[in-house]
Design a protein around this motif. Structure first.
Motif, short mmCIF file in Angstrom:
data_model
loop_
_atom_site.label_atom_id
_atom_site.label_comp_id
_atom_site.label_asym_id
_atom_site.label_seq_id
_atom_site.Cartn_x
_atom_site.Cartn_y
_atom_site.Cartn_z
N ARG A 161 0.84 -1.21 0.00
CA ARG A 161 0.00 0.00 0.00
C ARG A 161 0.87 1.26 0.00
O ARG A 161 0.56 2.25 -0.66
CB ARG A 161 -0.86 0.03 1.26
CG ARG A 161 -2.15 -0.77 1.16
CD ARG A 161 -2.92 -0.62 2.45
NE ARG A 161 -3.15 0.77 2.80
CZ ARG A 161 -3.25 1.25 4.05
NH1 ARG A 161 -3.13 0.45 5.08
NH2 ARG A 161 -3.47 2.52 4.27
N GLU A 164 1.80 2.72 -3.29
CA GLU A 164 0.74 3.13 -4.23
C GLU A 164 0.95 4.59 -4.64
O GLU A 164 1.00 5.48 -3.80
CB GLU A 164 -0.64 2.95 -3.58
CG GLU A 164 -1.77 3.23 -4.56
CD GLU A 164 -3.15 2.99 -3.94
OE1 GLU A 164 -3.25 2.50 -2.80
OE2 GLU A 164 -4.15 3.30 -4.63
N TYR A 194 -1.61 -8.98 -2.25
CA TYR A 194 -1.71 -8.21 -3.49
C TYR A 194 -3.11 -8.33 -4.08
O TYR A 194 -3.74 -7.32 -4.44
CB TYR A 194 -0.64 -8.72 -4.48
CG TYR A 194 -0.75 -8.12 -5.86
CD1 TYR A 194 -0.62 -6.74 -6.04
CD2 TYR A 194 -0.96 -8.93 -6.98
CE1 TYR A 194 -0.72 -6.18 -7.31
CE2 TYR A 194 -1.05 -8.38 -8.24
CZ TYR A 194 -0.94 -7.00 -8.40
OH TYR A 194 -1.04 -6.45 -9.65
N ARG A 195 -3.63 -9.57 -4.15
CA ARG A 195 -4.99 -9.79 -4.70
C ARG A 195 -6.03 -9.03 -3.88
O ARG A 195 -6.92 -8.37 -4.43
CB ARG A 195 -5.32 -11.28 -4.70
CG ARG A 195 -4.83 -12.03 -5.92
CD ARG A 195 -5.55 -13.39 -6.04
NE ARG A 195 -5.69 -14.10 -4.76
CZ ARG A 195 -4.73 -14.89 -4.25
NH1 ARG A 195 -3.60 -15.07 -4.91
NH2 ARG A 195 -4.92 -15.51 -3.10
N LEU A 198 -6.00 -5.33 -4.56
CA LEU A 198 -6.63 -5.01 -5.85
C LEU A 198 -8.15 -5.06 -5.71
O LEU A 198 -8.86 -4.18 -6.20
CB LEU A 198 -6.20 -6.01 -6.94
CG LEU A 198 -4.77 -5.88 -7.48
CD1 LEU A 198 -4.53 -6.94 -8.56
CD2 LEU A 198 -4.49 -4.49 -8.05
N GLU A 199 -8.61 -6.11 -5.00
CA GLU A 199 -10.06 -6.24 -4.79
C GLU A 199 -10.63 -5.05 -4.02
O GLU A 199 -11.78 -4.67 -4.20
CB GLU A 199 -10.37 -7.55 -4.03
CG GLU A 199 -10.43 -8.75 -4.97
CD GLU A 199 -10.25 -10.09 -4.23
OE1 GLU A 199 -9.81 -11.05 -4.88
OE2 GLU A 199 -10.54 -10.14 -3.00
N ARG A 202 -7.51 -0.73 -4.79
CA ARG A 202 -6.28 0.07 -4.74
C ARG A 202 -5.44 -0.17 -6.00
O ARG A 202 -5.41 -1.27 -6.53
CB ARG A 202 -5.45 -0.30 -3.51
CG ARG A 202 -6.17 0.00 -2.22
CD ARG A 202 -5.29 -0.35 -1.04
NE ARG A 202 -6.06 -0.35 0.19
CZ ARG A 202 -6.26 0.72 0.94
NH1 ARG A 202 -5.74 1.88 0.60
NH2 ARG A 202 -6.96 0.64 2.05
N LYS A 203 -4.77 0.87 -6.42
CA LYS A 203 -3.96 0.76 -7.64
C LYS A 203 -2.52 0.41 -7.24
O LYS A 203 -1.64 1.28 -7.24
CB LYS A 203 -3.99 2.07 -8.42
CG LYS A 203 -5.39 2.45 -8.86
CD LYS A 203 -5.40 3.26 -10.12
CE LYS A 203 -6.76 3.43 -10.75
NZ LYS A 203 -7.92 3.01 -9.99
N VAL A 204 -2.33 -0.83 -6.88
CA VAL A 204 -1.01 -1.23 -6.38
C VAL A 204 -0.31 -2.15 -7.38
O VAL A 204 -0.95 -2.73 -8.25
CB VAL A 204 -1.14 -1.96 -5.01
CG1 VAL A 204 -1.57 -1.01 -3.92
CG2 VAL A 204 -2.09 -3.15 -5.11
N ASP A 205 1.00 -2.23 -7.24
CA ASP A 205 1.78 -3.13 -8.09
C ASP A 205 2.27 -4.31 -7.27
O ASP A 205 2.53 -4.17 -6.07
CB ASP A 205 3.02 -2.39 -8.64
CG ASP A 205 2.61 -1.25 -9.55
OD1 ASP A 205 1.73 -1.45 -10.39
OD2 ASP A 205 3.18 -0.14 -9.39
#
Ligand code: PEP
Ligand code: MG
Length: 364
Positions: A161, A164, A194-195, A198-199, A202-205
């Motif tokens: 997070r 981000e 990570y999954r 995203l759910e 959040r725009k995370v890598d």
């Protein structure tokens, strides 16, 4: 408290003589570093252009500021246990988020390697006491956090997070790995975080994931490990301690703690072959990387990244910029035929002196 600038250790009650020796060392170091200002902006490469990345080890925000000032190209080891040690209870995900974000923002868009909590051994949290007869062989690093996935998950969520919108290159690194099952289990937890993020919209890598090689079993399984992850980093402080069965903090056996032990050098070389055999990058973040003479051997072996206490950065850069790669490799080849650590140290330091680098040779 005295922080040992060479070894990065904290000594709680130094004797008067030791305090005065440390004052001398610090003064000598400051003078040396001041004399190296001129190479701050220069690349870390050998005379014939072989590039080595010089990264830093951090724990506090003050380390970050000093590191940037010394021209660090990334963070090779953020010891996340430092803020945990300074806290009176486990920091919440949100509190960790704030701490990690500061480090990422300061270094963006560079690479920032955050190690998951490495407690146990000599680092125990007052609010999470671990009582063991043999702490260095006990519940340490990844062993603790896999047994307490709630600690691991909160930490990894906070790390992902925190990056981000920052745009640093986040790398998550696992300490004290001794088998591939630990890597598989940790990877599953990281993917789960990570999954879920995203759910949550959040725009995370997805971060890069890497493993510290600091237990002998991991040296023998380096190829199996690197196949599972994105990078390896050698924790030479622990690797030497475990390979040579020498407590890294015990003055009684300090003479036996040898960076140049032929078995250690053989292991370090074997790890390069494993990582590069899979075309993956390899670093070293133990104190050995910050020793200018050792850095020449590590460069010759092919280490891509040397990560160290920022006070050593310019001295290591000077050493690397003084040799060409072929010469460094000749030194390494000669050393690999020797069977005694003291003989190796004499030879490598002799080569440093010949190259005009006598002032930056370690005396210990
Ligand atoms: C190491 O073991 O070399 C290392 C970098 O980790 P730490 O010193 O924090 O155990
Ligand atoms: Mg370690």
């Amino acid at each position: 408290l005295v922080v040992d600038g060479y070894r990065g250790e904290v000594i709680t009650s130094p004797s008067k003589a030791l305090r005065s020796r440390y004052r001398e060392i610090i003064k000598e170091q400051e003078q040396l570093i001041a004399g190296l200002e001129g190479i701050k902006e220069e690349p870390c490469e050998t005379l014939d252009g072989h590039r080595v990345q010089l990264w830093v080890n951090t724990g506090l925000m003050s380390d970050v500021m000093q590191s940037l000032d010394q021209g660090a190209e990334g963070i090779g080891l953020f010891r996340t246990e430092v803020p945990f040690l300074l806290s009176e209870r486990f920091p919440s995900e949100q509190e960790q988020y704030a701490i990690y974000r500061e480090q990422l923002e300061a270094f963006a868009p560079k690479k920032v390697t955050m190690r998951t909590l490495d407690i146990g051994g000599d680092k125990s949290l007052p609010y999470f006491p671990i009582e063991e007869a043999n702490p260095f062989l006990g519940w340490r690093g990844i062993r603790v956090t896999l047994d307490h996935p709630e600690i691991f998950l909160a930490q990894v969520r906070a790390m992902i997070r925190a990056n981000e919108g920052v745009g640093a290159f986040l790398r998550i690194m696992l300490p004290m790995v001794s088998s591939v099952s630990e890597v598989d289990e940790a990877k599953k937890l990281i993917s789960k975080c990570y999954r879920e993020l995203l759910e949550e919209g959040r725009k995370v890598d997805m971060p890069a994931v890497g493993v510290m090689i600091e237990v002998p079993s991991a040296v023998y399984q380096a190829r199996d490990i690197i196949k599972r992850v994105d990078f390896l980093s050698v924790g030479s402080n622990d690797l030497i301690q475990y390979m040579l069965a020498v407590d890294r903090n015990n003055a009684q056996v300090a003479e036996l703690y040898q960076e140049y032990h032929p078995a250690v050098l053989g292991a370090l070389k074997q790890i390069v072959e494993a990582a590069h055999g899979e075309n993956k990058p390899l670093g070293i973040c133990g104190e050995m990387a910050g020793n200018p003479s050792a850095a020449i051997l590590l460069t010759a072996m092919g280490y891509d990244v040397l990560s160290m206490n920022s006070t050593n950065l310019l001295m290591v850069k000077l050493a690397i910029r003084t040799f060409d790669l072929a010469k460094a490799k000749r030194i390494l080849n000669k050393v690999l035929k020797m069977d005694d650590a003291k003989e190796i140290k004499l030879y490598v330091d002799g080569q440093m002196r010949k190259a005009g680098l006598g002032k930056i040779i370690r005396t210990n």
